[in-house]
Scaffold this motif. Sequence first.
Motif, PDB file in Angstrom:
ATOM      1  N   UNK A  33       0.814  -1.219   0.000  1.00 28.35           N
ATOM      2  CA  UNK A  33       0.000   0.000   0.000  1.00 28.35           C
ATOM      3  C   UNK A  33       0.845   1.266   0.000  1.00 28.35           C
ATOM      4  N   UNK A  34       2.157   1.104  -0.055  1.00 28.95           N
ATOM      5  CA  UNK A  34       3.039   2.265  -0.075  1.00 28.95           C
ATOM      6  C   UNK A  34       3.418   2.780   1.284  1.00 28.95           C
ATOM      7  N   UNK A  35       3.085   2.066   2.366  1.00 29.72           N
ATOM      8  CA  UNK A  35       3.470   2.470   3.715  1.00 29.72           C
ATOM      9  C   UNK A  35       4.844   1.908   4.056  1.00 29.72           C
ATOM     10  N   UNK A  36       5.616   2.693   4.833  1.00 30.09           N
ATOM     11  CA  UNK A  36       6.953   2.260   5.220  1.00 30.09           C
ATOM     12  C   UNK A  36       6.871   1.080   6.192  1.00 30.09           C
ATOM     13  N   UNK A  37       7.625   0.052   5.928  1.00 34.75           N
ATOM     14  CA  UNK A  37       7.659  -1.123   6.800  1.00 34.75           C
ATOM     15  C   UNK A  37       8.581  -0.845   7.977  1.00 34.75           C
ATOM     16  N   UNK A  38       8.143  -1.234   9.168  1.00 31.09           N
ATOM     17  CA  UNK A  38       8.909  -1.001  10.387  1.00 31.09           C
ATOM     18  C   UNK A  38      10.344  -1.499  10.245  1.00 31.09           C
ATOM     19  N   UNK A  39      11.282  -0.661  10.707  1.00 34.62           N
ATOM     20  CA  UNK A  39      12.696  -1.007  10.642  1.00 34.62           C
ATOM     21  C   UNK A  39      13.412  -0.450   9.431  1.00 34.62           C
ATOM     22  N   UNK A  40      12.662   0.165   8.487  1.00 31.37           N
ATOM     23  CA  UNK A  40      13.290   0.684   7.273  1.00 31.37           C
ATOM     24  C   UNK A  40      13.096   2.194   7.105  1.00 31.37           C
ATOM     25  N   UNK A  41      12.696   2.885   8.186  1.00 29.84           N
ATOM     26  CA  UNK A  41      12.595   4.338   8.141  1.00 29.84           C
ATOM     27  C   UNK A  41      13.807   4.944   8.854  1.00 29.84           C
ATOM     28  N   UNK A  42      14.019   6.230   8.635  1.00 35.75           N
ATOM     29  CA  UNK A  42      15.185   6.912   9.208  1.00 35.75           C
ATOM     30  C   UNK A  42      14.741   8.110  10.018  1.00 35.75           C
ATOM     31  N   UNK A  43      15.466   8.390  11.093  1.00 34.18           N
ATOM     32  CA  UNK A  43      15.188   9.559  11.928  1.00 34.18           C
ATOM     33  C   UNK A  43      16.192  10.682  11.672  1.00 34.18           C
ATOM     34  N   UNK A  44      16.781  10.702  10.494  1.00 39.91           N
ATOM     35  CA  UNK A  44      17.780  11.716  10.140  1.00 39.91           C
ATOM     36  C   UNK A  44      17.164  13.111  10.188  1.00 39.91           C
ATOM     37  N   UNK A  45      17.865  14.082  10.831  1.00 42.07           N
ATOM     38  CA  UNK A  45      17.366  15.455  10.931  1.00 42.07           C
ATOM     39  C   UNK A  45      18.373  16.502  10.472  1.00 42.07           C
ATOM     40  N   UNK A  46      19.671  16.189  10.482  1.00 47.30           N
ATOM     41  CA  UNK A  46      20.652  17.210  10.090  1.00 47.30           C
ATOM     42  C   UNK A  46      21.928  16.545   9.592  1.00 47.30           C
TER      43      UNK A  46
END
Length: 795
Positions: free
Chosen positions: A615-628
């Motif tokens: 459905x195009x949703x990010x699967x847990x464990x494959x997202x990033x918390x990058x901010x800078x």
Amino acid sequence: MTKSNRATMRWTRDSWDNPAPVNPAGFWGESAFPTVQSAWSQPSKSVMAKLSSTISNSMVNDVEFGYGHNQLISTLAGTRADIVPELQTAYPPSFPSSIKTKDEFFGGWGGLNPYGSYNGSFSMWNIAPYGGHEDLYSVQDNLSKVKGDHLLRAGILLSTNTKIENVGNGQDRPSLPSTVYCEADSSGNTYIGVPGHPACAQTNNGLANILIPGTGNMPQEFNVTENSIDAVADIRWHDIEWYLGDSWKVRRNVSLDYGFRWSFYREPYSAQNQYANWSLATWDAGRALANPSDACNGVITVPGTDPCTDAAKFLAGLGVNLPLSKGVAGPNRALAFQSNHDIAARVGIAWDVFGNGKTAVRLGGGQFYQRELIGLDEGLSRTAPYVISVNTNRSIDTPAPLANPSVSPNAAKSPRAVTPNSWQWNVTVEQELAANTTLQVGYVGNTGIHLTSISDLNAVQPSNYLQSAFTSGSTQNELRPAFNFGTIGGYARNGHASYNSLQVLFRNQTGPSTFQASYTWSHSIGNVDLDSAAGSYTTDQSDPRLDKGDTDVNRPNIFVANEVYYLPKLETHGLFVRQTLGGWEASSIISLVEGSSLSVFSGGISGACTNLDINGNCISGYSSNLTSLIGNGYSANNRPLATGVSCSSGRNGFTFLNPAAFTLVGYPIGTIPHNMVGRGICSGAPTTNVDFQLAKNWQLKGRLRVKFSMDFFDLFNHPNFNSTSLEGTGYTSSSPVYCGGATPPTPGGGPTGLPCSPTNNVISAAGAPSGFGQSQVMQNGRSNRELQYTLRFSF
């Protein structure tokens, strides 16, 4: 008044009003939308009185008094100003409404961009109610005496000044949320579509975001900042200066000027002692662990006052439990030590080398002290404990309880007893080349010392940069020295700059016609912004050399020429010919100016998801918390990598910076790489302009004079762009970045690699920034040639 005393007095009153509604917006603080606007009033006045006295045939004294008053008032107006109370009810504050400013538009001065507004060019915002005024009083006395070959001078200046201003920027109302708060699990992955957790829907539009309801049993939550009150600063400051000087005619062809000025710039203070500083040295880790919401931990207060205890009692009476410690007493009412050694020496020599008035050599040098912008000190009146700033996660309809909010002081200044100053020097040789023709060549230099700078006193330490680059908010604050607080901007006097230039001036006068041309080659280097009164944030507190480079006022080449040429009067011809064709004058101004140096920054950044479900949703464990990029806790001064391509190569049309000169690919997140772009390595748009005038004068009866002129502005219709927006654009990825060779995933197609993380921190793909390095704004708001006809009568 008498034969030897002359008095001069002047009183001026100036005032203008700008009532709402105004459409389109023309002034700062005005909205293009007539619904809610500000009505402006700005009255001002000034008084000057001067007494000149001839004491003897060799002594003169001038004493002068000056007073200036300027006020700015804005009030709520518009076709539907009555909607403001409704908005306040719909979006209630966390602090009691009884201490809030009445009739204040929600969201502060930041504004709200309506859906579909191009690039935020039209913003709904309002700064009413607002008020501020400044009162400046000064008295100075100057005494001059001729004694032999000396002209002796002495003088004193006394001034006392006041500035009272609303300084809260409307932020005692909850801020308009720009991002949706999303809960994360222990691995840093956000909960998406999981019942019992706040929704994470994003539309990239603040107005649309707040209309999205929550999912499951939780409403959508936002990260919101709110100040307890909208503070009023009442700042006072005093200046005392006196000087001694002598102009000495050493010989017939040698003159010497020397002297000194002793300045006592007293540090500003608050008339109501509503003034607080902050120091990491006085912050206590034990108290922070026991009470993270103690906004007075490390706060320095005016001796003899206890504002932290007073604030805690006041808030307790309103039902808000915010236990605050006592704070630490500062050195004095100004919370900074006074500098009493600002003695500025001056010397100048003029030498007629051969005594014939055709060759002159001039040398000069001296020190000059300067007072800073008082607005910097106003910030100390809107920090804790006078203003309690909270950061909460809340829904629009329901304010968050204030039992244990995230709070932080936000302003500070260095208590060092130093004053911004500069040493200036010059050497000039002027030679007469022919009758009424001279050439002047000079070297001019200066160095700025103790210039105004600003830094984060609670900056993330370099050892934590990598981890910090993947965090934000309270999680990032835990990596700061004062782990219960966020950024605390502190201004100091740590800046340094230098300027060196070669200046050439040619003058010629042939009859009534004149020609003058000047050329300047110069180089300005510094480690702070010189066109900003507050300096600029330091990139790395441990290495200020990273901010050293060509300054934003650096223009290496400047050429300016002007001439006035009188055409023949045709006096041997008839009256009609003389009055129509004779006696015209032509003049022009030619300007060729290289663009000023500018720095290219890269602001916030985000990491892409590398695995999507069907459905195009990010699967847990494959997202990033990058901010800078760096992780120093202040991303606005982060910079991309240099590729070796020139910034100015391939300039065309309104594109002035080459995107190929920069890249984010290869950037090792959480570090400051050696090939990071330097400060000031690019130059903005140059100025090429020719203005021309053709004019004719007629002398009529008596003193009546008529002048007709045709003025051509930008004669050759050359476009000159404004570079102001180039630096602000920034080289920032237009999409979330990938690291370690990962590529964009397809829904249900499986992982394409690991997301950016502290263990996978080298950027391998980034989106090209749209519109980077372009300026479509013209200088002075003029986009093409203008022709102006003028008929002037003088009598």
